[in-house]
Design a protein around this motif. Sequence first.
Motif, PDB file in Angstrom:
ATOM      1  N   ASN A   1       0.808  -1.209   0.000  1.00  0.00           N
ATOM      2  CA  ASN A   1       0.000   0.000   0.000  1.00  0.00           C
ATOM      3  C   ASN A   1       0.843   1.262   0.000  1.00  0.00           C
ATOM      4  OD1 ASN A   1      -2.344  -1.409  -0.006  1.00  0.00           O
ATOM      5  ND2 ASN A   1      -2.640  -1.382   2.223  1.00  0.00           N
ATOM      6  N   TYR A   2       2.070   1.148   0.455  1.00  0.00           N
ATOM      7  CA  TYR A   2       2.899   2.340   0.573  1.00  0.00           C
ATOM      8  C   TYR A   2       3.989   2.407  -0.477  1.00  0.00           C
ATOM      9  CZ  TYR A   2       0.799   3.155   5.110  1.00  0.00           C
ATOM     10  OH  TYR A   2      -0.079   3.406   6.108  1.00  0.00           O
ATOM     11  N   THR A   3       4.202   1.340  -1.187  1.00  0.00           N
ATOM     12  CA  THR A   3       5.291   1.321  -2.138  1.00  0.00           C
ATOM     13  C   THR A   3       4.770   1.070  -3.533  1.00  0.00           C
ATOM     14  OG1 THR A   3       5.630  -1.038  -1.912  1.00  0.00           O
ATOM     15  CG2 THR A   3       6.859   0.353  -0.415  1.00  0.00           C
ATOM     16  N   VAL A   4       5.653   1.238  -4.524  1.00  0.00           N
ATOM     17  CA  VAL A   4       5.277   0.965  -5.902  1.00  0.00           C
ATOM     18  C   VAL A   4       5.405  -0.530  -6.150  1.00  0.00           C
ATOM     19  CG1 VAL A   4       5.728   1.559  -8.292  1.00  0.00           C
ATOM     20  CG2 VAL A   4       6.126   3.242  -6.535  1.00  0.00           C
ATOM     21  N   HIS A   5       4.408  -1.255  -5.709  1.00  0.00           N
ATOM     22  CA  HIS A   5       4.300  -2.690  -5.954  1.00  0.00           C
ATOM     23  C   HIS A   5       5.516  -3.471  -5.477  1.00  0.00           C
ATOM     24  CE1 HIS A   5       2.762  -6.316  -7.630  1.00  0.00           C
ATOM     25  NE2 HIS A   5       3.790  -6.466  -8.426  1.00  0.00           N
ATOM     26  N   THR A   6       5.505  -3.782  -4.194  1.00  0.00           N
ATOM     27  CA  THR A   6       6.594  -4.595  -3.657  1.00  0.00           C
ATOM     28  C   THR A   6       6.424  -6.054  -4.026  1.00  0.00           C
ATOM     29  OG1 THR A   6       5.390  -4.974  -1.611  1.00  0.00           O
ATOM     30  CG2 THR A   6       6.858  -3.074  -1.672  1.00  0.00           C
ATOM     31  N   GLY A   7       5.197  -6.446  -4.333  1.00  0.00           N
ATOM     32  CA  GLY A   7       4.991  -7.805  -4.784  1.00  0.00           C
ATOM     33  C   GLY A   7       4.749  -8.803  -3.671  1.00  0.00           C
ATOM     34  N   SER A   8       4.760  -8.369  -2.420  1.00  0.00           N
ATOM     35  CA  SER A   8       4.489  -9.301  -1.334  1.00  0.00           C
ATOM     36  C   SER A   8       3.966  -8.542  -0.136  1.00  0.00           C
ATOM     37  CB  SER A   8       5.746 -10.085  -0.954  1.00  0.00           C
ATOM     38  OG  SER A   8       6.733  -9.211  -0.502  1.00  0.00           O
ATOM     39  N   GLU A   9       3.350  -9.271   0.791  1.00  0.00           N
ATOM     40  CA  GLU A   9       2.908  -8.685   2.041  1.00  0.00           C
ATOM     41  C   GLU A   9       3.753  -9.263   3.162  1.00  0.00           C
ATOM     42  OE1 GLU A   9      -1.228  -9.471   2.268  1.00  0.00           O
ATOM     43  OE2 GLU A   9      -1.765  -7.719   1.061  1.00  0.00           O
ATOM     44  N   TYR A  10       3.685  -8.584   4.312  1.00  0.00           N
ATOM     45  CA  TYR A  10       4.532  -9.019   5.409  1.00  0.00           C
ATOM     46  C   TYR A  10       3.697  -9.226   6.665  1.00  0.00           C
ATOM     47  CZ  TYR A  10       8.320  -7.716   2.399  1.00  0.00           C
ATOM     48  OH  TYR A  10       9.179  -7.640   1.343  1.00  0.00           O
ATOM     49  N   GLU A  11       4.017 -10.278   7.366  1.00  0.00           N
ATOM     50  CA  GLU A  11       3.285 -10.647   8.573  1.00  0.00           C
ATOM     51  C   GLU A  11       4.263 -10.697   9.734  1.00  0.00           C
ATOM     52  OE1 GLU A  11      -0.277 -11.707  10.483  1.00  0.00           O
ATOM     53  OE2 GLU A  11       0.108 -11.107   8.422  1.00  0.00           O
TER      54      GLU A  11
ATOM     55  N   PHE B   1      13.377   7.106  -8.864  1.00  0.00           N
ATOM     56  CA  PHE B   1      12.411   6.222  -8.207  1.00  0.00           C
ATOM     57  C   PHE B   1      11.654   6.919  -7.070  1.00  0.00           C
ATOM     58  CE2 PHE B   1      10.805   2.945  -5.488  1.00  0.00           C
ATOM     59  CZ  PHE B   1      10.447   1.907  -6.322  1.00  0.00           C
ATOM     60  N   PRO B   2      12.339   7.545  -6.071  1.00  0.00           N
ATOM     61  CA  PRO B   2      11.591   8.237  -5.008  1.00  0.00           C
ATOM     62  C   PRO B   2      10.788   9.425  -5.530  1.00  0.00           C
ATOM     63  CG  PRO B   2      13.877   7.864  -4.360  1.00  0.00           C
ATOM     64  CD  PRO B   2      13.786   7.576  -5.818  1.00  0.00           C
ATOM     65  N   ALA B   3      11.307  10.110  -6.583  1.00  0.00           N
ATOM     66  CA  ALA B   3      10.568  11.239  -7.150  1.00  0.00           C
ATOM     67  C   ALA B   3       9.253  10.768  -7.762  1.00  0.00           C
ATOM     68  CB  ALA B   3      11.423  11.952  -8.194  1.00  0.00           C
ATOM     69  N   ARG B   4       9.304   9.673  -8.511  1.00  0.00           N
ATOM     70  CA  ARG B   4       8.088   9.126  -9.121  1.00  0.00           C
ATOM     71  C   ARG B   4       7.117   8.663  -8.047  1.00  0.00           C
ATOM     72  NH1 ARG B   4       9.969   4.622 -11.973  1.00  0.00           N
ATOM     73  NH2 ARG B   4       9.503   3.386 -10.125  1.00  0.00           N
ATOM     74  N   LYS B   5       7.640   8.026  -7.018  1.00  0.00           N
ATOM     75  CA  LYS B   5       6.800   7.546  -5.923  1.00  0.00           C
ATOM     76  C   LYS B   5       6.104   8.712  -5.219  1.00  0.00           C
ATOM     77  CE  LYS B   5       7.246   4.818  -1.676  1.00  0.00           C
ATOM     78  NZ  LYS B   5       7.195   5.900  -0.679  1.00  0.00           N
ATOM     79  N   ALA B   6       6.832   9.819  -4.998  1.00  0.00           N
ATOM     80  CA  ALA B   6       6.237  10.999  -4.362  1.00  0.00           C
ATOM     81  C   ALA B   6       5.160  11.621  -5.250  1.00  0.00           C
ATOM     82  CB  ALA B   6       7.327  12.028  -4.056  1.00  0.00           C
ATOM     83  N   LEU B   7       5.421  11.673  -6.558  1.00  0.00           N
ATOM     84  CA  LEU B   7       4.445  12.233  -7.490  1.00  0.00           C
ATOM     85  C   LEU B   7       3.171  11.403  -7.518  1.00  0.00           C
ATOM     86  CD1 LEU B   7       3.747  14.316  -9.681  1.00  0.00           C
ATOM     87  CD2 LEU B   7       4.827  12.784 -11.353  1.00  0.00           C
TER      88      LEU B   7
ATOM     89  N   TRP C   1       0.477   0.073 -14.209  1.00  0.00           N
ATOM     90  CA  TRP C   1       1.500   0.325 -15.225  1.00  0.00           C
ATOM     91  C   TRP C   1       1.233   1.617 -15.979  1.00  0.00           C
ATOM     92  CZ3 TRP C   1       6.223  -1.045 -15.910  1.00  0.00           C
ATOM     93  CH2 TRP C   1       6.686  -2.278 -15.440  1.00  0.00           C
ATOM     94  N   LEU C   2      -0.039   1.958 -16.183  1.00  0.00           N
ATOM     95  CA  LEU C   2      -0.366   3.189 -16.921  1.00  0.00           C
ATOM     96  C   LEU C   2       0.156   4.417 -16.197  1.00  0.00           C
ATOM     97  CD1 LEU C   2      -1.836   4.724 -19.174  1.00  0.00           C
ATOM     98  CD2 LEU C   2      -3.921   4.618 -17.760  1.00  0.00           C
ATOM     99  N   PHE C   3      -0.210   4.573 -14.915  1.00  0.00           N
ATOM    100  CA  PHE C   3       0.238   5.744 -14.156  1.00  0.00           C
ATOM    101  C   PHE C   3       1.730   5.689 -13.881  1.00  0.00           C
ATOM    102  CE2 PHE C   3      -4.317   5.714 -13.197  1.00  0.00           C
ATOM    103  CZ  PHE C   3      -4.623   7.052 -13.412  1.00  0.00           C
TER     104      PHE C   3
END
Length: 447
Positions: free
Chosen positions: A7-17, A339-345, A357-359
């Motif tokens: 939810n906070y990253t650009v698709h980490t691909g996994s969840e953490y427990e 990468f961080p700039a795109r994530k912030a935008l 992928w579009l955005f």
Amino acid sequence: MWRNAANYTVHTGSEYEPVGEESRPLLEQGAQARGASSWSSAFNLMNAIMGSGILGLSYAMANTGIIGFSILLLVVSSLAAYSIHLLLLLCDKKDINSYEALGEEAFNRPGKILVACTILIQNIGAMSTYLFILKSEMPAAITGFMSSETTGPSKWFENGTILLILVTLIVVLPLALLPKIGFLGYTSSLAFIFMLFFTVVVVVKKWSIPCPLPINSTVNLSLNTSECTPQMFVISSKSAYAVPTMAFSFLCHTAVLPIYCELHSPTKRRMQNVTNVSIFLSFVVYLISALFGYLTFYTHVESELLLGYDTYLPRDVLVMSVRLAILLAVLLTVPLIHFPARKALLLLCRGEREFSWLFHTLSCFFILTLVLLLAIFVPDIRNVFGVVGSTTSTCLLFVYPGMFYLKISSEPVRSLNSAGAIFLMVIGLVVGVLSLCVIIFSWVQGL
């Protein structure tokens, strides 16, 4: 620790427990989703730390002395590691894994917007400055290997703008489109090798240039023997340039948390080890290159170290090679800063939504187009973003980590971490004001 890292990253691909004090990826269809290795993450972080600023550290040593420089470099690197420690501590306590989310936790939505805008401005400024350097230096770096008959005013490879557009499309764009920052570990390791190559050449060339410096038709400068004695401590008006140069040489905080998110089995201790290794290796490379660069030219070291070699070792193959290596290292740093700039935008425009992928592609093209236009059409972008950098860099490196810790943490003010957070804020304000004054003073002198 983190229940929904995606939810906070650009698709980490996994969840953490959470599993005790350590966290591990959930098993997905019986297979464990593996993140980036510690060394890959360390190379990414070192690439975020080291850039073209390494060229100015010998000049900083000349204006502070060997011992003075070493102490300042140790203090600044330690403060950088400590500020990252506070960020990771907050992320671990509050189940948060992004700089922007820390701002929101501390000051609600205005804090989140403030951090995202700061990261966006800082990283766009850094990328524009790096591309500006590439535009200015690439033609000379390429033509240096060619004979005078090969070069000419009509040759396309002597046009910095054309070269910049080509390398952006061929190198930067494909790397910037990658969905995970961990994929850049290979290019980051290559960039670090280039920096090591630069350091080795600086050490080797120490014995190729005699002291006193030789006098010839192109050099109206001479040194007497007394000026070949290294100074241990130096205090002058130019010493003020040293602290900002060092502080910005260790700025990597916008990349720390994205790298943390993609680290295999991410824990605070594991990421802190990655941080400590990255900062230590960067410290060693910085110190060695600065020391031998200073011991080559002493008080007459140039503000950009390679200019001195151009004067006394013209068309030296090793020096020309290291110039090209530095430019390649700078080029490979741009996608990492992107990468961080795109994530912030994306956070500002879409909020915390699922990966698209579009955005992802649209934001990538928008940022790179803006950065490219700034690098091409702004006459001296380093001065323009110098003021911005002296404020945003200081905030991200010192002020925000200290301020967020004091606001979010429940520890008493007299505790060790709270006292450290206050110290970081004070240092940040001092360095920021000092940097701004130095830049304005240099402008006034240039008028």
